[in-house]
Write a protein that holds these residues in place. Structure first.
Motif, PDB file in Angstrom:
ATOM      1  N   TYR A 169      -8.900  -3.199   5.461  1.00 56.14           N
ATOM      2  CA  TYR A 169      -9.802  -2.008   4.888  1.00 56.14           C
ATOM      3  C   TYR A 169      -8.728  -1.383   3.769  1.00 56.14           C
ATOM      4  N   PHE A 170      -6.666  -0.815   4.565  1.00 55.48           N
ATOM      5  CA  PHE A 170      -6.349  -0.102   3.842  1.00 55.48           C
ATOM      6  C   PHE A 170      -6.338  -0.667   2.514  1.00 55.48           C
ATOM      7  N   LYS A 171      -6.352  -1.836   2.418  1.00 50.48           N
ATOM      8  CA  LYS A 171      -5.629  -2.531   0.673  1.00 50.48           C
ATOM      9  C   LYS A 171      -7.112  -2.314  -0.261  1.00 50.48           C
ATOM     10  N   SER A 224      -3.992   0.660  -0.461  1.00 47.07           N
ATOM     11  CA  SER A 224      -2.528   0.060  -0.409  1.00 47.07           C
ATOM     12  C   SER A 224      -1.980  -1.255   0.178  1.00 47.07           C
ATOM     13  N   ASP A 225      -0.936  -1.637   0.539  1.00 41.91           N
ATOM     14  CA  ASP A 225       0.069  -2.675   0.620  1.00 41.91           C
ATOM     15  C   ASP A 225       0.603  -2.417   2.183  1.00 41.91           C
ATOM     16  N   GLU A 226       0.639  -1.261   2.290  1.00 38.50           N
ATOM     17  CA  GLU A 226       1.370  -0.459   3.229  1.00 38.50           C
ATOM     18  C   GLU A 226       0.967  -1.208   5.458  1.00 38.50           C
ATOM     19  N   LEU A 227       1.759  -1.341   5.856  1.00 40.37           N
ATOM     20  CA  LEU A 227       0.997  -1.302   6.887  1.00 40.37           C
ATOM     21  C   LEU A 227       0.308   0.089   7.861  1.00 40.37           C
ATOM     22  N   PRO A 228      -1.188   0.048   8.046  1.00 34.10           N
ATOM     23  CA  PRO A 228      -1.643   0.896   7.821  1.00 34.10           C
ATOM     24  C   PRO A 228      -1.627   1.507   9.806  1.00 34.10           C
TER      25      PRO A 228
END
Length: 932
Positions: free
Chosen positions: A809-811, A816-820
């Protein structure tokens, strides 16, 4: 005179347009005798036209219809009937041309009570300047009278509608010189102007102009009016331009079950009068809508099972659980006041104690009733209430008495009262009975519930807040309605849903399915009465499982799970059809396919005990269920008995599930009413019965499966919905929203669009098959969007359930490719809520729990405790209670400011939003001032 009709409309092959009206010359509302129009291609439009001769002084109502070659109605206009009137002084032989636009379901939305009586109430109640009609007269031979008509339901005080255009009579695009329209009532504005034929063609647009200097021009391309110069008899052109083209109105709302509300006055559960405080909070937070779950009486069993709000004891009676006992009397005895205070402390728990709260309220209400019954029951207000509601109130009170007397709602235990008759009913509610006081108490309760909900509903209307109710798809099989109207229900069946997002085994709700054929005999009177009753309190409603009005997932009454069902109505696979495909062994395909290795795999060394208890070996290595355990209910009963006798070596639940799996290991379901008809089992490829078939049979069954579920039923289901849904929609003026989640047939959304019904979009349950998450910015206007609903986990709980899904979902959505973060921080909730308020959807409605996630102070409770329903558990206890009172929320200016900021920055309307920037300039939806 001659009246000519002209309307642009694209039809499919074999379809035509008919105009039908109230006068015999237009068929007297018999479409088969109406005026058949003829089509002509004009540029990129298909124009339908036709004409009739009428007397000089003529008026009638009319509408347009799409028909087939035999004049069967396929589609009809939504909204109000059109008005046709002849101008004064018209000469014989003159032609009046009506230029209309097809009225869609969207066009009818502003006239629903949610808008007309609540949101747009000020503009809809404006004083009529002049009724529909023409004021000007023709004086010159080469002139034409043009009558403009436009619908503009949302208009501020001291604001006017103008037509401006390219000719001098329309101001040459200058609003101060344009044609001012008069208000004709029902959100309609009109004006007429006499122009010379030399002025034609001309371009024009409508606009709104206020004394303060605000100006807004309708969106879209310029309109154009032209006539055929050779048509010298054309003297009048009535232009009905439909709805004024403007930025569509968009609003927001909050959703919370009635029982979940917490206030300082309630007795352990939300009460109708709490809605007034909730409405105040909604207005101060920027919301235009409050949505509830069903509020009808569900007390079938008089235990916590009744907490399920979708299993109505009566579709008319309100639930005594939501009564405020303090409001029963202005003169409560001191001992009752003391009892109420003690009950408040005792019932003020983390969750709703359904049984204790209901028992306490009924006990207190009986004491107040004993003191005040004579005054109340002899009042004119009560007599009026009883007169309006006695048709359902009498059987409801009788049912409640019988339920309590026999200590069961199972009618088979009621002796001679098990079958309803009006004669028996009148004896049951007669003044001469010893239990008449009990009957009166149920009348008394419903009267006060009506007063309290009516007070809250009227308060919401005055505050500009839409109160949205919920229409359950079913009723409890042991209900007042099935007792009084057994012919309206298929009592040997059960309602549910096929496997979907909520449950891979499908759902079995336990309600009997409807006998639509019987219901149609009085034009669905039971449904019409339901909606009429509901509209006394609500201005909008959610139709639970709207797919059920296209087709219902029907299960036998002996089923406990929801997998082995069929759609009703549907076109089955006939034995003849299957035989043509080379399918012959129907017993093999429709009986549970049980091999020895399946038993050994599922039950291990315990397999022989299971086989001897539940199965017979029909041939070496193959088994079938014994007669006493060949249904799910029989299996469950036998497993329970063996567990009580300590005869099971494994857990009762696991044994039951494994036996159910064996029972459902089939490819075809044989029709219980016609043994030569079959239905493919849902997800049949998942069964070992299917996997053991030869390749030819597999290919045939896969093809027929796809045809049954995704192709052959579409037209049948479309016609079915168009029989029933319009009856619901026409039974009240409430705004209708359909819960269209799950396995959606292709015909559903076009029908909803045609009828002007609003769909539902939940981001985690996208209607697009190629998406894991919905994209709110791509939702259509005729939708309600929400991040979650009562049937799934809340935003916080969903975020914390699955780390891999959270990352996807975050991606995909956040980009974003960061860790949610592991938890749904207020910043995450803010992002997701902002996505929804900025969507094109007409409504963005948020569960209160998701709004509380915006502030860290309200996220201390474990997220999974905020979930209202678990659809996978048929005996779920509906008891969620908000952990903060409404009074506390009213004092929380920080949360209200955060929410209001989200809404006001989105272009959505909200109470108190100013229309100008204070300098006389219009403020656009993006907050920037715009000029002319």
């Amino acid at each position: 005179m001659r009246v000519s009709f002209r309307i642009p409309y694209f039809t499919n092959w074999g379809q035509s347009l008919v105009v039908c009206g109230s006068d015999p010359v237009l068929g007297s509302w018999n479409v088969k005798r109406g005026l058949l129009l003829k089509p002509v291609h004009q540029d990129d439009e298909l124009i339908w036209s036709g004409s009739i001769s009428v007397p000089a002084e003529f008026s009638c109502e009319y509408s347009y219809y799409v028909v087939d070659d035999e004049r069967n109605v396929l589609r009809w206009e939504m909204g109000n009937k059109r008005a046709l009137f002849s101008p004064q002084g018209i000469n014989g032989g003159d032609i009046l041309e009506l230029r209309d636009l097809w009225q869609t379901g969207d066009d009818d939305i502003p006239f629903k009570s949610a808008f007309k009586d609540v949101i747009f109430s000020k503009s809809c109640n404006m004083k009529v300047e002049r009724p529909l009609g023409v004021q000007n007269k023709l004086e010159k031979e080469d002139s034409i009278l043009v009558h403009f008509r436009i619908c503009c339901p949302n208009i501020e005080e001291e604001t006017y509608v103008y037509v401006i255009g390219s000719c001098a009579k329309l101001g040459c695009w200058k609003v101060q010189d344009g044609l001012k329209l008069s208000y004709a009532g029902n959100s309609t504005w009109q004006a007429d102007v006499v122009v010379q034929k030399d002025d034609l063609p001309f371009k024009y647009k409508y606009c709104k102009w206020a004394k303060a200097g605000n100006f807004s021009l309708e969106t879209g391309a310029n309109k154009e009016l032209s006539v055929d110069p050779a048509n010298i008899q054309l003297k009048y052109v009535f232009v009905s331009d439909g709805m004024m083209r403007a930025m569509p109105w968009r609003g927001t709302g909050v959703a919370i079950p009635m029982f979940s509300i917490r206030s300082e006055l309630d007795l352990g559960v939300g009460e109708f009068l709490d809605l007034k405080l909730l409405v105040d909070w909604a207005v101060e937070s920027g919301f235009h809508l409050v949505q509830l779950l069903p509020i009808n009486d569900t007390s079938v069993n008089l235990m916590w099972w009744d907490s399920y709000p979708y299993s109505s004891l009566s579709v008319f009676a309100l639930h005594p659980l939501y009564l405020r006992v303090q409001a029963l009397s202005a003169n409560l005895p001191e001992e009752v006041k003391k009892e109420i205070q003690e009950a408040k402390k005792r019932l003020d728990g983390k969750d709703v104690d359904y049984e204790a709260s209901l028992a306490t309220k009924l006990s207190i209400a009986k004491k107040v009733y004993a003191k005040e019954k004579d005054v109340i029951l002899n009042s004119s207000a009560f007599k009026e209430f009883f007169s309006e509601n006695e048709e359902w109130l009498k059987p409801y009170a009788a049912f409640c008495f019988l339920r309590d007397f026999f200590e069961t709602s199972e009618r088979s235990q009621w002796g001679r009262f098990s079958e309803f008759s009006k004669k028996k009913l009148e004896k049951l509610v007669s003044r001469d009975t010893v239990h008449y006081d009990i009957i009166l108490f149920h009348y008394y309760l419903q009267f006060h519930l009506h007063l309290q909900l009516s007070e809250a509903a009227e308060y919401a209307r005055k505050k500009g807040v839409v109160l949205k109710g919920d229409l359950p798809i079913g009723v409890d099989r042991n209900s007042v309605d099935t007792w009084v109207y057994p012919n309206l229900f298929r009592m040997n069946t059960s309602t549910g849903a096929p496997p979907d997002y909520f449950d891979k085994n499908g759902q079995n709700w336990g309600f009997p399915t409807y006998n639509w054929e019987e219901m149609s005999k009085d034009n669905y009177g039971w449904w019409r009465a339901r909606l009429t009753q509901m509209s006394k309190y609500f201005t909008a409603y959610r139709i639970d499982h709207i797919l059920g009005f296209f087709r219902i997932w029907e299960l036998p009454d002996h089923a406990m799970t929801g997998l082995i069902g069929k759609f009703r109505p549907s076109i089955p696979l006939s034995q003849e059809e299957l035989e043509r495909e080379g399918i012959w062994d129907f017993d093999r395909l429709s009986h549970p396919y049980i091999k020895l290795e399946f038993l050994q795999e599922k039950f291990g060394t315990f397999w022989a005990v299971i086989a001897s208890s539940f199965l017979n070996e029909v041939q070496k290595g193959f088994y079938e269920f014994k007669e006493d355990c060949n249904t799910e209910k029989k299996i469950a009963s036998k497993v329970k008995t063996m567990a009580e006798q300590s005869l099971l070596l494994e857990g009762e639940d696991k044994i039951r599930r494994d036996l159910f799996d064996l029972l459902k290991n089939i490819v075809l379901i044989r029709d219980s009413e016609d043994a030569k008809n079959f239905y493919p089992r849902f997800n049949l490829e998942d069964t070992s019965s299917f996997q053991d078939l030869d390749e030819h049979s597999k290919n045939v069954m896969k093809r027929l499966y796809y045809d049954y579920y995704f192709h052959r039923q579409e037209e049948l289901w479309r016609k079915n919905a168009l029989k029933t849904l319009p009856v619901l929609l026409n039974s009240s003026n409430m705004l209708a929203c359909g819960e269209d989640l799950g396995l959606i047939p292709a015909c559903v959304h076009p029908v909803m669009q045609e009828l002007g019904m609003i769909g539902l979009r939940i981001q985690r349950m996208p209607s697009e098959p190629d998406l894991e998450f919905g994209v709110p910015s791509q939702y259509s206007y005729m939708t309600v969007c929400a991040p979650s609903c009562h049937d799934c986990s809340t935003l916080r709980a969903w975020w914390e359930e699955d780390a891999e899904r959270r990352q996807r979902y975050f991606k995909a959505i956040v980009g974003s490719d960061e860790l949610p973060p592991d938890t749904c921080l207020p910043a995450i909730a803010h992002f997701i809520i902002r996505q929804h308020v900025e969507s094109p959807s007409m409504w963005a409605i948020f569960p209160l729990q998701d709004l509380l996630a915006l502030k860290e102070d309200y996220t201390t409770r474990p997220a999974n405790e905020e979930t209202i329903n678990d659809p996978t558990n048929p005996k779920h206890y509906w008891r969620y209670r908000v952990h903060v009172t409404l009074e506390t929320l009213m004092k929380d200016s920080e949360l209200k400011s955060t929410i209001k900021g989200l809404i006001s920055g989105s272009g959505r309307s909200h109470p108190g939003l100013k229309e100008t920037d204070g300098k006389g300039k219009q403020v656009a939806s993006n907050g920037k001032a715009v000029g002319k």
